[in-house]
Design an enzyme around this catalytic site. Structure first.
Site, PDB file in Angstrom:
ATOM      1  N   SER A  84      49.488  44.144  32.689  1.00 13.02           N
ATOM      2  CA  SER A  84      49.715  43.332  33.892  1.00 13.02           C
ATOM      3  C   SER A  84      50.306  41.982  33.540  1.00 13.02           C
ATOM      4  O   SER A  84      51.119  41.434  34.297  1.00 13.02           O
ATOM      5  CB  SER A  84      48.412  43.130  34.662  1.00 13.02           C
ATOM      6  OG  SER A  84      47.815  44.363  34.889  1.00 13.02           O
ATOM      7  N   HIS A 126      44.056  37.440  31.544  1.00 13.40           N
ATOM      8  CA  HIS A 126      43.044  37.646  32.588  1.00 13.40           C
ATOM      9  C   HIS A 126      41.946  38.590  32.116  1.00 13.40           C
ATOM     10  O   HIS A 126      41.121  39.010  32.912  1.00 13.40           O
ATOM     11  CB  HIS A 126      43.735  38.231  33.836  1.00 13.40           C
ATOM     12  CG  HIS A 126      44.362  39.548  33.541  1.00 13.40           C
ATOM     13  ND1 HIS A 126      45.613  39.659  32.972  1.00 13.40           N
ATOM     14  CD2 HIS A 126      43.889  40.797  33.671  1.00 13.40           C
ATOM     15  CE1 HIS A 126      45.892  40.930  32.764  1.00 13.40           C
ATOM     16  NE2 HIS A 126      44.853  41.650  33.175  1.00 13.40           N
ATOM     17  N   HIS A 169      53.998  42.316  33.356  1.00  9.53           N
ATOM     18  CA  HIS A 169      54.727  42.304  34.629  1.00  9.53           C
ATOM     19  C   HIS A 169      55.148  40.894  35.025  1.00  9.53           C
ATOM     20  O   HIS A 169      56.189  40.700  35.628  1.00  9.53           O
ATOM     21  CB  HIS A 169      53.875  42.905  35.749  1.00  9.53           C
ATOM     22  CG  HIS A 169      53.700  44.389  35.624  1.00  9.53           C
ATOM     23  ND1 HIS A 169      54.731  45.230  35.315  1.00  9.53           N
ATOM     24  CD2 HIS A 169      52.621  45.176  35.769  1.00  9.53           C
ATOM     25  CE1 HIS A 169      54.298  46.464  35.267  1.00  9.53           C
ATOM     26  NE2 HIS A 169      53.011  46.465  35.541  1.00  9.53           N
ATOM     27  N   CYS A 201      47.201  42.651  28.133  1.00 10.56           N
ATOM     28  CA  CYS A 201      47.230  43.718  29.145  1.00 10.56           C
ATOM     29  C   CYS A 201      48.654  43.897  29.691  1.00 10.56           C
ATOM     30  O   CYS A 201      49.452  42.958  29.739  1.00 10.56           O
ATOM     31  CB  CYS A 201      46.274  43.328  30.274  1.00 10.56           C
ATOM     32  SG  CYS A 201      46.243  44.457  31.658  1.00 10.56           S
TER      33      CYS A 201
HETATM   34  C1  CXF Z   1      45.723  42.895  37.391  1.00 12.88           C
HETATM   35  C2  CXF Z   1      45.896  42.942  38.843  1.00 12.88           C
HETATM   36  C3  CXF Z   1      46.701  41.801  39.346  1.00 12.88           C
HETATM   37  C4  CXF Z   1      46.259  40.508  38.838  1.00 12.88           C
HETATM   38  C5  CXF Z   1      46.043  40.498  37.380  1.00 12.88           C
HETATM   39  C6  CXF Z   1      45.241  41.610  36.882  1.00 12.88           C
HETATM   40  N1  CXF Z   1      44.891  43.960  37.041  1.00 12.88           N
HETATM   41  C7  CXF Z   1      44.814  44.506  35.831  1.00 12.88           C
HETATM   42  O1  CXF Z   1      45.467  44.283  34.866  1.00 12.88           O
HETATM   43 ZN    ZN Z   2      44.700  43.653  33.054  1.00 12.76          ZN
END
Ligand code: CXF
Ligand code: ZN
Length: 361
Positions: A40, A59, A43, A38
Site C-alpha cells: 500500500s 503504516h 501505491h 507494505c
Molecule cells: C492500507 C489501506 C489504505 C491506507 C493505508 C493502509 N491497507 C493496507 O495496506
Molecule cells: Zn499495509
C-alpha cells in the site's frame, strides 16, 4: 528526528531531519522500533493513490510510547504498542456496532496550520496519522494496541497491517467455515495470512494463485493445499476444476481490477468473493449478472473488518501458541537508511515482507 520523506510520487525517499511537535490532547508520541514495508505504501510512491506531499509513509508499525497528551488514558509512557492505521472514534454507529475499521469519524489529522511534523518549518504529512518510516510518530491514541512483553516489536508491527488484514478477512469478513474451499489470489504479505488463517479456520482446500514460483512454494508452507501459477494456467479454469465448479470463498489480495474480477469468477454457486487488495480508485469492476441466480456474494474487506482491541491481542496469542506463523513472514530486515532498496525489492517481487528496524527495543 530522522525520517524517510517522500517529496513527490515516483521519486526515492530522502532521509531528512524532521521536527516533531509535542502530543496534543488525545495523541501519543511513540518511539518507532519497527515498520513493515507494505504494498500500500507503494501505491502512494507510484502515484496510484493521491497524497499530500511531502509525506512520511509507513503504516505497519510498532514502538514504545514515550509521552502522552492530555486526556489519554488507554496507554502510558513505556507501553509497547502497535500503531493501528485507523484511529477509531469509538462512538459512531459503526464503532458502536463493532466495526471500528470503517469508523465514520476517525481521529482527525492535524491541520497544516498546526502540524505535528515539520521540515525546515514546512508541514510534512503522515500516512494514516502514523508516518512510521521515522524515528518517532505522533498518533491519535485510540489507534494504539498494547503488545505483551514476550512478543517482539518487529512481529507486532506486522500485526499493524498485513496479519490483521489477512486474518480478519477470513475470520471476520468472510467467516470461513470448516470443510470449505478457499482460493487466494496473491501470495504476498496479506495473501499468506489469508492462507494460514483459512487453515486455522478449518478450510479443507486452500488454493494459492500467483505468478511467482517462489511465492507459491511459500504459500504451501503456510497451508495452501494446491497452487496455481497464473503464468502457466488460466486461474479461473484451474480453480473451478480443483473445486468442482468454484470455491466457497475467494480472496483478492493484490489490488487489481483483473484479479478482483477473477476472484468473483472463481467463486462457485453460493460462494463469496472478498476484495482485500487496494484497487486503483478510478477502476470499475465488471461482474456477471448471474450473481442473483447463483446467490453469490461480492464483499469488500477493509483492515480485516477488525475490532482492533480484540483481534490484535487474539492474533498475538495465536502466534504465541504456534497457530499463526508470523516469524516466517519476514523475509528481510533493513535499516531506515536503506528504505528505497527495501521498496525496490518489494516492487521486484523478491520478498513477501521486509521490516525496517528503526529503533531498539
Ligand atoms: C492500507 C489501506 C489504505 C491506507 C493505508 C493502509 N491497507 C493496507 O495496506
Ligand atoms: Zn499495509
Amino acid at each position: 528526528m530522522k525520517a524517510a520523506v517522500l517529496n513527490e510520487a515516483n521519486q526515492p525517499m530522502t532521509i531528512d531531519e524532521v521536527d516533531l511537535d509535542a502530543p496534543v490532547a488525545g495523541e501519543a508520541k511513540v518511539r518507532v522500533v519497527a515498520a513493515g514495508v507494505c504494498h500500500s505504501d507503494l501505491h502512494f510512491i507510484d502515484g496510484v493513490y493521491p497524497t499530500r506531499f511531502p509525506t512520511i509513509l509507513g503504516h505497519e508499525v510498532a514502538g514504545i510510547v514515550e509521552e502522552v497528551g492530555p486526556g489519554v488514558a488507554n496507554v502510558a509512557p513505556g507501553d509497547r504498542v502497535i500503531l493501528g492505521f485507523v484511529q477509531p472514534c469509538g462512538t459512531c454507529r459503526f464503532c458502536a456496532e463493532g466495526r471500528p475499521a470503517i469508523c465514520q469519524n476517525p481521529a482527525r489529522t492535524r491541520t497544516s496550520s498546526n502540524p505535528a511534523r515539520t521540515r525546515n518549518g514546512e508541514p510534512v504529512s503522515a500516512m494514516t496519522n502514523v508516518g512510521g518510516f521515522a524515528e518517532y510518530s505522533i498518533t491519535p491514541a485510540t489507534g494504539l494496541v498494547k503488545v505483551p512483553d514476550d512478543v517482539s516489536l518487529d512481529i507486532a508491527a506486522l500485526v499493524g497491517c498485513s496479519v490483521t488484514t489477512g486474518y480478519g478477512a477470513v475470520v471476520n469478513t468472510a467467516q470461513v467455515r470448516p470443510g470449505s474451499s478457499v482460493a487466494v489470489i496473491g501470495a504476498g504479505g496479506v495473501g499468506l495470512n489469508i492462507i494460514q488463517s483459512a487453515r486455522l479456520a478449518g478450510a479443507e482446500r486452500i488454493i494459492a494463485v500467483d505468478m511467482a514460483e517462489h511465492k507459491l512454494a511459500t504459500a504451501r508452507e503456510f497451508g495452501a493445499t494446491d497452487v496455481v501459477n497464473a503464468k502457466e494456467d488460466d486461474p479461473i479454469v484451474k480453480v473451478r476444476e480443483l473445486t468442482g465448479g468454484g470455491a466457497d470463498y475467494t480472496f483478492e489480495a493484490i489490488g487489481l481490477k483483473v484479479t478482483a474480477e477473477q476472484a468473483y469468477e472463481m467463486a462457485g454457486r453460493g460462494g463469496t468473493a472478498v476484495i482485500v487488495g487496494m484497487i486503483p480508485p478510478t477502476d470499475q469492476l465488471t461482474i456477471a449478472s448471474s450473481i442473483w441466480l447463483q446467490e453469490k456474494t461480492l464483499k469488500g474487506s477493509f483492515y480485516g473488518s477488525a475490532r482492533f482491541q480484540l483481534d490484535m491481542p487474539r492474533i498475538l496469542n495465536l502466534y504465541r501458541q504456534g497457530k499463526l506463523n508470523l516469524d516466517a513472514l519476514v523475509s528481510r530486515r533493513y535499516p531506515l537508511a536503506e528504505i528505497n532498496e527495501a521498496f525496490d525489492a518489494l516492487r521486484a517481487g523478491e520478498v513477501s515482507r521486509s521490516v525496517l528496524t528503526i529503533g531498539s527495543e
